[in-house]
Scaffold this motif. Structure first.
Motif, PDB file in Angstrom:
ATOM      1  N   LYS A 296       0.833  -1.200   0.000  1.00  0.00           N
ATOM      2  CA  LYS A 296       0.000   0.000   0.000  1.00  0.00           C
ATOM      3  C   LYS A 296       0.869   1.252   0.000  1.00  0.00           C
ATOM      4  O   LYS A 296       2.048   1.222   0.360  1.00  0.00           O
ATOM      5  CB  LYS A 296      -0.920   0.006   1.219  1.00  0.00           C
ATOM      6  CG  LYS A 296      -0.203   0.114   2.549  1.00  0.00           C
ATOM      7  CD  LYS A 296      -1.197   0.124   3.700  1.00  0.00           C
ATOM      8  CE  LYS A 296      -0.460   0.257   5.035  1.00  0.00           C
ATOM      9  NZ  LYS A 296      -1.403   0.280   6.192  1.00  0.00           N
TER      10      LYS A 296
ATOM     11  N   THR B 211      -3.696   3.948  -1.701  1.00  0.00           N
ATOM     12  CA  THR B 211      -3.848   3.146  -2.909  1.00  0.00           C
ATOM     13  C   THR B 211      -2.972   1.895  -2.792  1.00  0.00           C
ATOM     14  O   THR B 211      -2.242   1.712  -1.822  1.00  0.00           O
ATOM     15  CB  THR B 211      -3.467   3.948  -4.159  1.00  0.00           C
ATOM     16  OG1 THR B 211      -2.103   4.409  -4.034  1.00  0.00           O
ATOM     17  CG2 THR B 211      -4.391   5.144  -4.327  1.00  0.00           C
TER      18      THR B 211
ATOM     19  N   GLU C 259      -0.153   1.326 -10.042  1.00  0.00           N
ATOM     20  CA  GLU C 259      -0.908   1.823  -8.894  1.00  0.00           C
ATOM     21  C   GLU C 259      -2.390   1.666  -9.187  1.00  0.00           C
ATOM     22  O   GLU C 259      -2.860   2.044 -10.265  1.00  0.00           O
ATOM     23  CB  GLU C 259      -0.593   3.286  -8.619  1.00  0.00           C
ATOM     24  CG  GLU C 259      -1.343   3.856  -7.412  1.00  0.00           C
ATOM     25  CD  GLU C 259      -1.167   5.345  -7.252  1.00  0.00           C
ATOM     26  OE1 GLU C 259      -1.477   5.859  -6.157  1.00  0.00           O
ATOM     27  OE2 GLU C 259      -0.731   6.013  -8.225  1.00  0.00           O
TER      28      GLU C 259
ATOM     29  N   ASP D 118      -6.356   2.283  -7.399  1.00  0.00           N
ATOM     30  CA  ASP D 118      -7.106   2.972  -6.355  1.00  0.00           C
ATOM     31  C   ASP D 118      -8.372   2.177  -6.054  1.00  0.00           C
ATOM     32  O   ASP D 118      -9.234   2.029  -6.931  1.00  0.00           O
ATOM     33  CB  ASP D 118      -7.475   4.374  -6.836  1.00  0.00           C
ATOM     34  CG  ASP D 118      -8.207   5.193  -5.776  1.00  0.00           C
ATOM     35  OD1 ASP D 118      -8.507   4.639  -4.699  1.00  0.00           O
ATOM     36  OD2 ASP D 118      -8.482   6.373  -6.041  1.00  0.00           O
TER      37      ASP D 118
ATOM     38  N   TRP E 239     -10.925   2.931  -4.507  1.00  0.00           N
ATOM     39  CA  TRP E 239     -12.134   3.756  -4.589  1.00  0.00           C
ATOM     40  C   TRP E 239     -12.302   4.377  -5.967  1.00  0.00           C
ATOM     41  O   TRP E 239     -13.250   5.116  -6.221  1.00  0.00           O
ATOM     42  CB  TRP E 239     -12.103   4.833  -3.513  1.00  0.00           C
ATOM     43  CG  TRP E 239     -11.879   4.227  -2.166  1.00  0.00           C
ATOM     44  CD1 TRP E 239     -10.764   4.348  -1.388  1.00  0.00           C
ATOM     45  CD2 TRP E 239     -12.772   3.354  -1.457  1.00  0.00           C
ATOM     46  NE1 TRP E 239     -10.903   3.610  -0.238  1.00  0.00           N
ATOM     47  CE2 TRP E 239     -12.125   2.982  -0.248  1.00  0.00           C
ATOM     48  CE3 TRP E 239     -14.038   2.841  -1.720  1.00  0.00           C
ATOM     49  CZ2 TRP E 239     -12.706   2.135   0.682  1.00  0.00           C
ATOM     50  CZ3 TRP E 239     -14.619   1.988  -0.794  1.00  0.00           C
ATOM     51  CH2 TRP E 239     -13.955   1.652   0.393  1.00  0.00           C
ATOM     52  N   TYR E 240     -11.350   4.071  -6.845  1.00  0.00           N
ATOM     53  CA  TYR E 240     -11.392   4.441  -8.266  1.00  0.00           C
ATOM     54  C   TYR E 240     -11.570   5.941  -8.486  1.00  0.00           C
ATOM     55  O   TYR E 240     -12.218   6.390  -9.433  1.00  0.00           O
ATOM     56  CB  TYR E 240     -12.488   3.679  -9.004  1.00  0.00           C
ATOM     57  CG  TYR E 240     -12.002   3.141 -10.333  1.00  0.00           C
ATOM     58  CD1 TYR E 240     -12.265   3.840 -11.520  1.00  0.00           C
ATOM     59  CD2 TYR E 240     -11.258   1.978 -10.394  1.00  0.00           C
ATOM     60  CE1 TYR E 240     -11.802   3.376 -12.732  1.00  0.00           C
ATOM     61  CE2 TYR E 240     -10.788   1.494 -11.602  1.00  0.00           C
ATOM     62  CZ  TYR E 240     -11.066   2.199 -12.783  1.00  0.00           C
ATOM     63  OH  TYR E 240     -10.603   1.735 -13.976  1.00  0.00           O
ATOM     64  N   GLU E 241     -10.937   6.727  -7.600  1.00  0.00           N
ATOM     65  CA  GLU E 241     -10.920   8.170  -7.828  1.00  0.00           C
ATOM     66  C   GLU E 241      -9.961   8.510  -8.966  1.00  0.00           C
ATOM     67  O   GLU E 241     -10.093   9.551  -9.614  1.00  0.00           O
ATOM     68  CB  GLU E 241     -10.521   8.890  -6.548  1.00  0.00           C
ATOM     69  CG  GLU E 241     -11.549   8.736  -5.436  1.00  0.00           C
ATOM     70  CD  GLU E 241     -11.152   9.468  -4.170  1.00  0.00           C
ATOM     71  OE1 GLU E 241     -10.073  10.105  -4.160  1.00  0.00           O
ATOM     72  OE2 GLU E 241     -11.923   9.411  -3.192  1.00  0.00           O
ATOM     73  N   ARG E 242      -8.986   7.631  -9.184  1.00  0.00           N
ATOM     74  CA  ARG E 242      -8.106   7.728 -10.349  1.00  0.00           C
ATOM     75  C   ARG E 242      -8.006   6.355 -10.993  1.00  0.00           C
ATOM     76  O   ARG E 242      -8.024   5.333 -10.306  1.00  0.00           O
ATOM     77  CB  ARG E 242      -6.708   8.212  -9.942  1.00  0.00           C
ATOM     78  CG  ARG E 242      -6.651   9.646  -9.448  1.00  0.00           C
ATOM     79  CD  ARG E 242      -5.228  10.103  -9.224  1.00  0.00           C
ATOM     80  NE  ARG E 242      -4.527   9.303  -8.234  1.00  0.00           N
ATOM     81  CZ  ARG E 242      -3.561   8.434  -8.507  1.00  0.00           C
ATOM     82  NH1 ARG E 242      -3.156   8.258  -9.765  1.00  0.00           N
ATOM     83  NH2 ARG E 242      -2.993   7.738  -7.554  1.00  0.00           N
TER      84      ARG E 242
ATOM     85  N   TRP F 150       0.181  11.246  -4.990  1.00  0.00           N
ATOM     86  CA  TRP F 150       0.412  10.220  -5.996  1.00  0.00           C
ATOM     87  C   TRP F 150       1.397  10.653  -7.077  1.00  0.00           C
ATOM     88  O   TRP F 150       2.062   9.814  -7.701  1.00  0.00           O
ATOM     89  CB  TRP F 150      -0.909   9.810  -6.645  1.00  0.00           C
ATOM     90  CG  TRP F 150      -1.633  10.927  -7.331  1.00  0.00           C
ATOM     91  CD1 TRP F 150      -2.544  11.775  -6.788  1.00  0.00           C
ATOM     92  CD2 TRP F 150      -1.495  11.326  -8.705  1.00  0.00           C
ATOM     93  NE1 TRP F 150      -2.995  12.685  -7.722  1.00  0.00           N
ATOM     94  CE2 TRP F 150      -2.367  12.419  -8.911  1.00  0.00           C
ATOM     95  CE3 TRP F 150      -0.730  10.866  -9.770  1.00  0.00           C
ATOM     96  CZ2 TRP F 150      -2.489  13.058 -10.139  1.00  0.00           C
ATOM     97  CZ3 TRP F 150      -0.844  11.498 -11.000  1.00  0.00           C
ATOM     98  CH2 TRP F 150      -1.708  12.572 -11.173  1.00  0.00           C
TER      99      TRP F 150
END
Length: 331
Positions: A30, A35, A51, A53, A55-58, A117
Motif C-alpha cells: 500500500k 492506494t 498503482e 485505487d 475507490w477508483y478516484e483515479r 500520488w
C-alpha cells in the motif's frame, strides 16, 4: 487486480475488478495515501509496477517506480516518517535482484493526499540500489562462515547492487518498513534482513525453524502504533506467516518476540496441496485475518472465537510445512 470490500463488522459487501491485462502480479503493497501498488513478476511479458485505487478516484496507472520496464518485481514498502523526504522500496525475485530505493523528485513531494500520488510519476526521481558490507560473521555447524550484519550503502550503479544481491541477499520477496527499520526476505536463503535506515546498519537472521522454511512476502504491524482499541488481551508482537506449501500443505503460522514458533492453522486436505497462502491482511480492528490460496483461488476469513483481536506485527511470508512441535488447527 481485484478488491473485496467489507463493512466495519467484517462482512463482505462487494467485489470489484480494478486492473486487467497485467501478468503474474505478486506481493505488492500500500501507499501512504491509501492506494495499492501491484508489481508484475514477469521480465518477459510484464509492463512494470502499477498503482490501483480501490475507490477508483483515479484509474490504474503505470508508475515510474521501475522506469516502466518489466522485471521480476515482488513487493513494495515506504518510509515517510518525514513526509517531505519520503522513500519507496521494492524487491525483485531474482538471483541478482537488488533491493531498490526510489526517491521522488523533490518538487513533486506533497503532504496532500490528493496530490501525493504524483511522486510516483513525475520525472526527476532517483533510483538507488542496496550494497551490503558485512563486518560480523558466524560459523554454521557444517563449517560455513556466514555474515550476520554490518553497514550498508545505496549506490547509483545497478550492477554494483546486483553483485551485492548475488553475494548476500538473493531472491528477495517480502518487504516492509516501520519506525526507520526496513525488513525484507531472501526466500531461497531463508533469511530475514533488517536495515536500520538511520544508522546504515543491518542484521540478518535465519527463518528456517520447524514448520518454517522458504519465506516470501512480509508485512508488519507494531502495536505501539496500531494497537487494537479497547482490547487489553491483545497478543502483542506476534509475527504472522503465510506459507508456500510446495508438495505439502498450506497454512498460517506465527512467531513471538521470544523466538517461539507455532501454527495457527494448516490444511490437511489433499485438494489443497502444492498451493500457497498469500495476501495476508487484517481488518481495521484486527479481529479478522484474510488470506488467499493463490492457485486454488479461494479467499478465507479467520476470526477468534473469544472475540479478541489478532495483535502484534505480522509477516506475509510463505513457508514450507514440515515441522514437529507445532499446534495445528485444520481447515
Amino acid at each position: 487486480v481485484g478488491a473485496i470490500y467489507f463493512d466495519a463488522g467484517g462482512n463482505v459487501l462487494s467485489y470489484k475488478r480494478l486492473l486487467d491485462g497485467t501478468t503474474d502480479n505478486c506481493g505488492g503493497g500500500k501507499t501512504p495515501w491509501g492506494t495499492f501498488i501491484t508489481l508484475e513478476e514477469n521480465k518477459d511479458h510484464g509492463t512494470g509496477i502499477w498503482e490501483v485505487d480501490p475507490w477508483y478516484e483515479r484509474p490504474p496507472s503505470l508508475t515510474a517506480l521501475a522506469e516502466r520496464k518489466p522485471g521480476m518485481y515482488e513487493s513494495f514498502a515506504y518510509d515517510n516518517r518525514n513526509p517531505f523526504n519520503p522513500n519507496f522500496f521494492f524487491t525483485e525475485d531474482a538471483e541478482d535482484g537488488t533491493l531498490r530505493k526510489f526517491s521522488p523528485n523533490p518538487s513533486s513531494i506533497s503532504a496532500d493526499p490528493k496530490t501525493m500520488w504524483r511522486m510516483l510519476y513525475d520525472e526527476g526521481y532517483r533510483h538507488e540500489y542496496l550494497v551490503l558490507n558485512p563486518s560480523t560473521y558466524t560459523t554454521t555447524a557444517d563449517g560455513t562462515v556466514k555474515p550476520t550484519g554490518g553497514q550498508f550503502q545505496w549506490t547509483d550503479d545497478i550492477e554494483e547492487g546486483r553483485a551485492s544481491a548475488t553475494q548476500y541477499y538473493q531472491f528477495t520477496e517480502g518487504i516492509d518498513c516501520r519506525d526507520g527499520m526496513l525488513y525484507f526476505i531472501s526466500k531461497t536463503q531463508q533469511e530475514l534482513f533488517v536495515l536500520n535506515l538511520d544508522y546504515d546498519t543491518w542484521t540478518v537472521s535465519s527463518t528456517e525453524h520447524g514448520a518454517f522454511s522458504q519465506p516470501d512476502q512480509l508485512y508488519s504491524i507494531f502495536p505501539s502504533q496500531e494497537k487494537a482499541p479497547q482490547d487489553p488481551n491483545e497478543d502483542e508482537n506476534i509475527i504472522y506467516f503465510t506459507e508456500d506449501g510446495g508438495s505439502e500443505y498450506s497454512g498460517l503460522h506465527a512467531r513471538d518476540m521470544k523466538g517461539r514458533y507455532f501454527t495457527i492453522l494448516e490444511s490437511v486436505t489433499e485438494i489443497i496441496t502444492q498451493d500457497e497462502t498469500t495476501g495476508l491482511a487484517f481488518s481495521p480492528d484486527r479481529r479478522h485475518i484474510y488470506f488467499a490460496l493463490q492457485k486454488n483461488g479461494n479467499v478465507f476469513d479467520i476470526w477468534r472465537e473469544d472475540g479478541h483481536a489478532f495483535g502484534g506485527k505480522h509477516l506475509d511470508i510463505k513457508y514450507h510445512a514440515s515441522s514437529t512441535n507445532v499446534n495445528r488447527r485444520n481447515w
